[in-house]
Design an enzyme around this catalytic site. Structure first.
Site, mmCIF file in Angstrom:
data_model
loop_
_atom_site.group_PDB
_atom_site.id
_atom_site.type_symbol
_atom_site.label_atom_id
_atom_site.label_comp_id
_atom_site.label_asym_id
_atom_site.label_seq_id
_atom_site.Cartn_x
_atom_site.Cartn_y
_atom_site.Cartn_z
ATOM 1 N N HIS A 447 43.635 37.055 50.993
ATOM 2 C CA HIS A 447 43.183 37.744 50.024
ATOM 3 C C HIS A 447 43.343 39.191 50.198
ATOM 4 O O HIS A 447 42.753 39.920 50.984
ATOM 5 C CB HIS A 447 41.881 37.553 49.172
ATOM 6 C CG HIS A 447 41.735 38.126 47.908
ATOM 7 N ND1 HIS A 447 42.087 37.201 46.664
ATOM 8 C CD2 HIS A 447 41.120 39.150 47.169
ATOM 9 C CE1 HIS A 447 41.645 37.767 45.580
ATOM 10 N NE2 HIS A 447 40.989 39.062 45.909
ATOM 11 N N ASP A 449 44.113 43.009 47.946
ATOM 12 C CA ASP A 449 44.315 43.502 46.532
ATOM 13 C C ASP A 449 44.901 44.913 46.393
ATOM 14 O O ASP A 449 45.205 45.522 45.372
ATOM 15 C CB ASP A 449 42.788 43.633 45.817
ATOM 16 C CG ASP A 449 42.066 42.696 45.211
ATOM 17 O OD1 ASP A 449 41.050 42.204 45.796
ATOM 18 O OD2 ASP A 449 42.715 42.344 44.242
ATOM 19 N N GLU A 553 43.852 35.622 40.393
ATOM 20 C CA GLU A 553 42.545 35.918 40.304
ATOM 21 C C GLU A 553 41.954 36.467 38.871
ATOM 22 O O GLU A 553 42.114 37.516 38.649
ATOM 23 C CB GLU A 553 41.931 36.968 41.477
ATOM 24 C CG GLU A 553 40.582 37.138 41.531
ATOM 25 C CD GLU A 553 40.148 38.167 42.604
ATOM 26 O OE1 GLU A 553 40.699 39.428 42.588
ATOM 27 O OE2 GLU A 553 39.118 38.164 43.419
ATOM 28 N N HIS A 580 36.265 34.835 37.838
ATOM 29 C CA HIS A 580 36.151 36.075 38.606
ATOM 30 C C HIS A 580 34.528 36.341 38.296
ATOM 31 O O HIS A 580 33.740 35.430 38.608
ATOM 32 C CB HIS A 580 37.101 37.216 38.265
ATOM 33 C CG HIS A 580 36.879 38.404 39.068
ATOM 34 N ND1 HIS A 580 36.483 39.561 38.703
ATOM 35 C CD2 HIS A 580 37.344 38.364 40.298
ATOM 36 C CE1 HIS A 580 36.365 40.509 39.746
ATOM 37 N NE2 HIS A 580 36.949 39.790 40.809
ATOM 38 N N HIS A 622 34.107 33.320 43.892
ATOM 39 C CA HIS A 622 33.635 33.869 42.765
ATOM 40 C C HIS A 622 33.030 32.734 41.722
ATOM 41 O O HIS A 622 32.277 33.282 40.840
ATOM 42 C CB HIS A 622 34.727 34.645 41.972
ATOM 43 C CG HIS A 622 35.296 35.781 42.523
ATOM 44 N ND1 HIS A 622 34.266 36.788 42.166
ATOM 45 C CD2 HIS A 622 36.099 36.266 43.026
ATOM 46 C CE1 HIS A 622 35.068 38.130 42.664
ATOM 47 N NE2 HIS A 622 36.112 37.623 43.281
ATOM 48 N N HIS A 643 38.206 34.344 49.718
ATOM 49 C CA HIS A 643 37.502 35.333 50.119
ATOM 50 C C HIS A 643 36.044 35.517 50.031
ATOM 51 O O HIS A 643 35.552 36.143 49.063
ATOM 52 C CB HIS A 643 38.031 36.804 49.555
ATOM 53 C CG HIS A 643 38.006 36.629 48.057
ATOM 54 N ND1 HIS A 643 38.738 36.111 47.409
ATOM 55 C CD2 HIS A 643 37.805 37.898 47.362
ATOM 56 C CE1 HIS A 643 38.535 36.217 46.233
ATOM 57 N NE2 HIS A 643 37.910 37.320 45.972
ATOM 58 N N ASP A 713 40.003 40.579 51.697
ATOM 59 C CA ASP A 713 39.657 41.413 50.399
ATOM 60 C C ASP A 713 39.976 42.848 50.879
ATOM 61 O O ASP A 713 39.557 43.719 49.847
ATOM 62 C CB ASP A 713 38.264 41.139 50.071
ATOM 63 C CG ASP A 713 37.987 41.213 48.633
ATOM 64 O OD1 ASP A 713 36.982 41.162 48.136
ATOM 65 O OD2 ASP A 713 39.029 41.395 47.726
#
Length: 793
Positions: A447, A449, A553, A580, A622, A643, A713
């Site tokens: 993961h 972002d 996600e 999420h 999540h 993650h 992450d």
């Protein structure tokens, strides 16, 4: 009375008896003398149309149809399947093997009609504009693919002119997708590109509503006087992609301006000649001439109202007249067939359904068209146009994707999130260089972002100088140099969709971010290459590049639609996080206090089963603990946590408790440890690399070494541990684990082998389920307080 007032006797009865009949006979004779020559003259004129006998013409038509694929530019059967059967093609009554009275189309009729290739309309109603038009488009594209797959002895998907010819030679009908219309991309070039990736090969610029960038023919008020500058960019990007520009439904000014901009031939997928029927949906003579100069093709529509002045009646002869008129004005190279079957109420006498195409070709043969001319009308013209568009695509292969950005306006529906200009909190600059080289196994990070940071800071405009991934930017964890220093071998880039977009424009976000990931990969193709399988990751790693993968996600981005889920997979998404930080209508998130579903609903379980069937990894980061357990109880494939970390070491709801770790071990899944300080040490300030190593070692102890991996992450969190400041620091972590006693084999499992094993097993389950039909359960997203969902038909 006679002269001078004298009375005159009436005539004898015998004279009166014969006078009236003689008068009638005389009138009839006069009428016949006048009318018969006119009728004879008219019949002679009509017969002059036909220069070939019917038997000879019919034989020629059948010869042509056996040698050239008849390409129909527009058929709305998919919309009828939605309207009547909610896209549930497994309904007995929905079978295309049945002669359904209310449809123009079924397999038998298509065969009788010698149809060789069909552009199926991916129709999106104007009522969905500024709401959920993308969802409609993906659901209908999914339906077209499912129909093609279900009846694969009849149909096969086609994406190029060569595909059409190859499929025709096999005796099958080529299925193609035409997107109707431009409002379905929600003013996003990213969405346009993703539509091409799922197989869309033409897009009608408008339907019966203006878009924010192009005028339709239907509304009296034209917003733009044709195309805006962004609309011209849409046309250029369609040229670059190789997607046909369809000018049916657009205003005359939009036609002219598109023809002035495009480098590729255009089509009119279902329009006729304005000179013969002055309806705004038809093409005027000056535009016919421009179309000839462009090399495009006008595919004649069969709708009565576009052929004649009434919807109540039209004839096959009138359709032939439109074809002959376009031939006369533009030339034989610029006319084709675009029936609009199953999209209109009323079709001409003699063209009652798709079985009647041969009768039209026979009629044209009787009117004197040669074999070569008939072949052009039947399909050769469209194939030439497709090849022209494919050549332009090849010529523009080195041109970068356009990244112009406009917000969809007017947003009267309130269905667009307000996050376009909202930057995320930046993170600390990276400090250290990698100290240990990983060469034996691709390091797979679950993961990252970075795509969201590119959106927040640069509006996805990756051509900005400051957006270059070659620069070590202070507010980012990720750059190419750092990835190389960190020996990253494969990266799941997060296709992050904020919860604020749920029930609004979440699908558009997802497609834009997927497009961004692909564009980044393409721009830096010396560094990255897209991967879709475990074998791809290994091959790309051996070539010295970094494998790029897409992780969605999260689950709210499919808007409770299995069709959208399947289309996301087709676009390259290889895992989906079920939630999420918000519940979906079918699964509970870890974050909200109120759990609305008590884990997974029945529809949520179907989502999991469909993910198994299509080979998409199930990501349980999540989600609530109950959702974790429910999922692990039903999935046939291993799961991942892209993650997440160990709950026992940091009691945060985003982490995984011990009982679930044991379930993951039995499932064969992998927990990819998150580096976010708050999930590692339960503090944003005191986390260190050693805390991360503690989580890895703990999961190893509880679930085993086969159940742990890395899911940093990076660029999705504000605060990362000391010693893991950026992506260059992975080797330091691996070195620490080595000092703690992990063997080379165990390190390789943590680095990437565990994730590769999970991905391969998921692919194996997909193969095992390949004969299982797609799930077609339909769920309308509830709690539609935003008013952003159009009537779900």
């Amino acid at each position: 009375m006679g002269e001078k007032g004298e009375l005159v006797d009436p005539p004898p009865p015998t004279r009166r008896k014969w006078f009236i009949p003689l008068l009638i006979v005389g009138c009839i004779a006069l009428i016949l003398v006048i009318v018969i020559p006119i009728v004879v003259s008219q019949q002679s004129h009509d017969n002059n149309k036909y220069v070939v006998g019917e038997a000879e013409a019919k034989a020629l038509a059948l010869k042509v149809l056996k040698e050239v694929p008849l390409v129909d530019g527009h058929n709305d059967l998919p919309w009828q399947m939605r309207a009547y059967f909610y896209n549930k093609i497994e309904y007995a009554n929905a079978s295309l093997n049945l002669p359904l009275d209310f449809l123009h189309t079924n397999i038998k009729r298509l065969r009788q009609g010698h149809v060789g290739a069909q552009f199926w309309a991916d129709y999106v109603p104007c009522a969905s504009q500024f709401k959920d038009s993308i969802r409609f488009a993906l659901q209908q594209a999914d339906l077209i693919k499912r129909i093609t797959h279900k009846y694969n002895d009849t149909f096969e998907m086609a994406y190029t002119a060569n595909d059409i010819e190859r499929i025709f030679k096999k005796g099958k009908i080529a299925s193609l997708i035409g997107l109707e219309s431009g409002h379905a991309i929600e003013s996003s070039l990213a969405v346009l590109r993703m539509m091409y990736d799922i197989g869309v090969r033409y897009m009608t610029l408008t339907h019966s509503c203006n878009t924010p960038w192009a005028d339709s023919t239907t509304p009296q008020i034209k917003d733009h006087n044709g195309l805006t500058e962004f609309g011209k960019t849409i046309v250029r990007e369609m040229n670059r992609l190789g997607m046909l520009v369809d000018l049916s439904h657009v205003s005359f000014d939009t036609m002219r301006q598109a023809l002035a901009v495009t480098k590729a031939p255009v089509i009119y997928s279902h329009s006729s000649a304005y000179a013969l029927r002055d309806h705004e949906r038809n093409v005027p003579d000056d535009v016919l001439k421009l179309t000839a100069e462009n090399g495009g093709v006008v595919m004649v529509n069969f709708y009565n109202l576009y052929i004649n002045k009434t919807r109540d009646y039209a004839s096959i002869e009138q359709v032939a007249d439109h074809i002959m008129h376009i031939r006369k004005v533009a030339g034989i190279d610029y006319v084709g067939l675009g029936s609009d079957y199953d999209g209109v109420c009323c079709v001409p006498k003699g063209l009652e359904d798709v079985s009647k195409f041969p009768d039209l070709i026979t009629l044209l043969a009787r009117m004197g068209l040669t074999e070569v001319e008939l072949k052009k009308i039947v399909g050769d013209n469209l194939l030439r146009v497709m090849r022209g568009a494919e050549k332009v695509k090849s010529d523009m292969a080195n041109q970068k994707p356009f990244d112009t950005w406009i917000n969809p306006t007017p947003n009267a529906s309130g269905c667009a999130s307000d996050l376009y200009n909202t930057p995320l909190i930046t993170v600390a600059q990276s400090k250290a260089l990698a100290e240990k080289v990983l060469t034996s196994t691709p390091l797979v990070d679950g993961h990252n972002d970075l795509p969201w940071q590119m959106r927040a800071s640069y509006f996805n405009k990756i051509e900005y100088a400051n957006a270059s991934l070659k620069l070590p930017q202070a507010h980012l964890h990720t750059s190419i140099d750092r990835l190389r220093q960190g020996r990253v071998g494969a990266q799941f880039w997060a296709d992050y969709v904020p919860c604020a977009s749920q029930y609004k424009d979440s699908i558009r976000y997802a497609l834009q971010q997927a497009d961004l990931i692909k564009r980044i990969t393409y721009k830096y193709n010396n560094t990255f290459e897209m991967a879709y399988t475990a074998a791809d990751i290994e091959r790309i790693f051996k070539s010295g590049k970094i494998a790029s993968l897409i992780g969605l996600e999260s689950g709210h981005a499919i808007e409770s639609s299995l069709a959208v889920l399947r289309m996301m997979y087709d676009l390259g998404v290889r895992y989906m996080t079920l939630t999420h930080s918000c519940n979906t209508p079918w699964a509970d998130s870890a974050t909200p206090v109120n759990k609305t579903n008590n884990g997974l609903t029945d529809f949520g379980r179907t989502i999991v089963r469909e993910m198994n069937r299509i080979g998409m990894l199930i990501d349980l980061s999540h989600v609530s603990v109950k959702t974790m357990r429910d999922t692990l109880a039903i999935t046939k494939a291993p799961v991942i946590y892209s993650h997440s970390s160990a709950f026992t070491l940091c009691k945060h709801e985003r982490n995984v408790p011990d009982d679930v770790l044991n379930l993951v071990a039995r499932n064969g899944g992998v927990v990819m440890v998150n580096f976010y300080s708050l999930y590692i040490s339960c503090s944003n300030e005191n986390a260190t690399l050693e805390h991360v190593a503690d989580h890895i070692m703990y999961i190893k102890r509880v679930a085993g070494i086969n159940a742990v991996g890395l899911g940093s992450d990076y660029d999705g969190v504000c605060c990362v541990p000391k010693g893991l400041e950026d992506v260059s620091k992975f080797p330091d972590l691996i070195a620490t684990l080595a000092r703690r006693g992990l063997s080379e084999s165990e390190l390789r499992k943590v680095v990437g082998d565990n994730l590769l094993r999970v991905l391969k097993e998921t692919e194996r389950v997909k193969d095992e389920l390949k004969n299982q039909k797609p799930f077609d359960i339909w769920l309308s997203p509830p709690a539609n307080s935003t008013g952003c969902l159009s009537p779900n038909v």
